[in-house]
Design an enzyme around this catalytic site. Structure first.
Site, short mmCIF file in Angstrom:
data_model
loop_
_atom_site.label_atom_id
_atom_site.label_comp_id
_atom_site.label_asym_id
_atom_site.label_seq_id
_atom_site.Cartn_x
_atom_site.Cartn_y
_atom_site.Cartn_z
N TYR A 111 0.69 -1.25 -0.02
CA TYR A 111 -0.08 0.09 -0.08
C TYR A 111 0.66 1.17 -0.01
CZ TYR A 111 -4.40 2.52 0.51
OH TYR A 111 -5.47 3.19 0.46
N LYS A 114 -3.28 8.41 2.76
CA LYS A 114 -4.51 8.30 3.36
C LYS A 114 -4.48 8.88 4.78
CE LYS A 114 -7.20 6.50 0.09
NZ LYS A 114 -8.66 7.21 -0.38
#
Length: 256
Positions: free
Chosen positions: A156, A163
């Site tokens: 990720y 995020k």
């Protein structure tokens, strides 16, 4: 009468019928909202147009969220058509594919800037344009995030950092826009097979692990996320702002 009867909702991020943004648009339309869709560019226009027709959506607008000029133009069109705005949904994220595999140590400066600009700063830019349109309307802004902002997930990488910044941005915007009555929240959705997740190395492994370990022993659906966004945008959540609301079958509570 629906929960959002008479409300005007602008939704960024519909790419196809598997998008969280699309499930959100369907849920809001079902509850009476008038929908406007903003999409990334001509590459997705042919997929968005037929979806917009299903919702009798008159405003289907291209926008490169990296451009302040394009955002200003888009919100100007919203003002001209509607006069104001009640709901803004930010379902926008992007990182170069090379950044979403291998070691986080290999994150490039350019890749970092791209991910943060598109996935995070765009929310600030949208909120700034939306603020005058939402004054006096008990407005609601909802952004889509993921647990990779708080915990490390394989591959990720820079998107997790983006995020994390997005979740902090939700809190700061909640404070900045609260005096005018606008609420700002985030929805942290579990792993879903979307166009965005297709670029993440090892996504299938992550989804399988979550399904095995989450209290509900399954993964979520797009519709479940859309309904959660609907709740946060509705009067049912009138006292909720600055929150990150998990829709992940409870996976985030599990230690091991």
């Amino acid at each position: 009468m629906g929960l959002l009867e008479g409300k005007k909702a602008l939704i960024f991020g519909v790419a196809n019928d598997k998008s969280i943004a699309w499930a959100t648009a369907e849920a809001m339309h079902r509850e009476g909202a008038e929908i406007a869709l903003a999409y990334a560019g001509e590459a997705v226009a042919k997929r968005v147009a037929p979806l917009a027709e299903k919702l009798d959506c008159k405003l289907v607008l291209p926008c490169d969220v990296r451009s302040d000029e394009e955002l200003s133009r888009l919100f100007g069109e919203i003002r001209e058509a509607w006069g104001g705005l009640d709901i803004l949904v930010h379902s926008v994220a992007f990182a170069n594919k090379e950044e979403l595999k291998g070691s986080f140590l290999n994150t490039t400066r350019e890749g970092f800037q791209t991910a943060l600009d598109i996935s995070t700063y765009s929310l600030i830019a949208m909120a700034r344009e939306a603020a005058p349109l939402m004054q006096g309307r008990d407005g609601s802004i909802v952004a889509m995030t993921y647990y990779g902002a708080q915990k490390v997930f394989p591959s990720y990488n820079v998107m997790g950092v983006a995020k994390a910044a997005l979740e902090a941005t939700v809190r700061y915007l909640a404070e900045a826009m609260g005096p005018e009555g606008t609420r700002v929240n985030g929805v942290s959705a579990g792993p879903l097979r979307t166009l965005a997740s297709a670029g993440i190395g090892g996504f299938g492994q992550i989804a399988g692990h979550v399904a095995d370990k989450a209290p509900l022993r399954r993964n979520i659906s797009q519709e479940e996320v859309g309904n959660a966004v609907l709740y946060l945008a509705s009067p049912l959540a009138s006292g909720v702002t600055g929150e990150i609301h998990f829709v992940d079958c409870g996976y985030n509570i599990i230690g091991m």
